[in-house]
Scaffold this active site. Structure first.
Site, PDB file in Angstrom:
ATOM      1  CD  GLU A  11      -8.491   4.875 -23.638  1.00  0.00           C
ATOM      2  OE1 GLU A  11      -9.413   5.647 -23.927  1.00  0.00           O
ATOM      3  OE2 GLU A  11      -7.281   5.215 -23.664  1.00  0.00           O
ATOM      4  CG  ASP A 213     -18.796  10.899 -22.831  1.00  0.00           C
ATOM      5  OD1 ASP A 213     -18.942  12.096 -23.110  1.00  0.00           O
ATOM      6  OD2 ASP A 213     -17.682  10.332 -22.837  1.00  0.00           O
TER       7      ASP A 213
END
Length: 244
Positions: A11, A213
């Site tokens: 990340e 998501d």
């Protein structure tokens, strides 16, 4: 000195790639990368997943470095229909949705702090930086990579975030969170814990969450790939504008 934390190294890999004058130190099974990023003195570290891991990392970061601001960046699951994959949530209020010491305290209230949630620093500058990133999106994000994750016309909002020590991947759990925390737009596993440590140490805190998501039965994307090719470059673009 600004501390930048993520749960996974993927990340923040794009930030690590741009870090200059690097020095490292390792404590508690974590590596802290110190250097300069877009002219700012920073420390980058990935905390690993969960509230305990992120709280330990944040405490070590504050105690070992002269930190005057902490930013957490990473992915999250949407629990509000207004969010799509690739959207960005700048955190406003952070809740620990699994904190419940009732009947001694109200649900979500952190014992002895007398707070059900913790607020981030004024998000105005971070929102401006994020909008600048979105206006130059193609400079940071490969179009085919974005299309592979069904990302179209990403947007940024400033809303509440729910944190807890479980991966949310069912409609049933989403509905439960919607019922108990209707103001929360996304769910993750670290933010509120980092916010609590920052509150107790009086360190300004901001959080950037990229929606990977919908936190439902279809939450089966390739997280390392999304984090590395999408979320990492989001962080790069946003923080470049934030630091300038």
């Amino acid at each position: 000195m600004i501390g930048i934390i993520s749960a996974m190294q993927e990340e923040i890999q794009a930030l690590l790639n741009k870090l200059q004058n690097i020095s490292t130190s390792t404590k508690g099974m974590r590596t802290y990368y110190t250097g300069t990023l877009f002219g700012k003195n920073v420390v980058l570290v990935f905390s690993r997943w969960g509230k305990v891991a992120s709280a330990v990392t944040t405490t070590q970061l504050i105690n070992d470095f002269d930190i005057n601001e902490i930013i957490f960046t990473g992915v999250a699951g949407a629990i509000n229909d207004k969010l799509n994959i690739g959207d960005i949530v700048i955190g406003k209020k952070l809740f620990q949705y699994d904190m419940n010491a009732s009947p001694l305290f109200e649900p979500f209230e952190i014992p002895l702090l007398n707070r059900r949630f913790l607020e981030t620093k004024d998000p105005t500058k971070l929102l401006s930086a994020t909008n600048k990133f979105l206006n130059s999106y193609a400079l940071y994000i490969n179009t085919k990579e974005a299309e592979s994750f069904n990302i179209t016309l990403p947007k940024v909002i400033c809303e509440d975030i729910a944190s807890g020590d479980q991966f949310i991947s069912s409609i049933h759990k989403i509905k439960h969170l919607n019922n108990i925390l209707p103001s929360a737009f996304c769910v993750e596993m670290e933010g509120a814990a980092v916010a609590q440590v920052c509150f107790e140490y009086k360190i300004p805190f901001s959080i950037i969450r990229i929606i990977s998501d919908k936190a439902n039965n279809n939450a089966t994307i390739d997280f390392p790939k999304f984090a590395n090719s999408i979320a990492s470059n989001y962080a790069l673009g946003i923080l470049k504008n934030y630091f300038e």
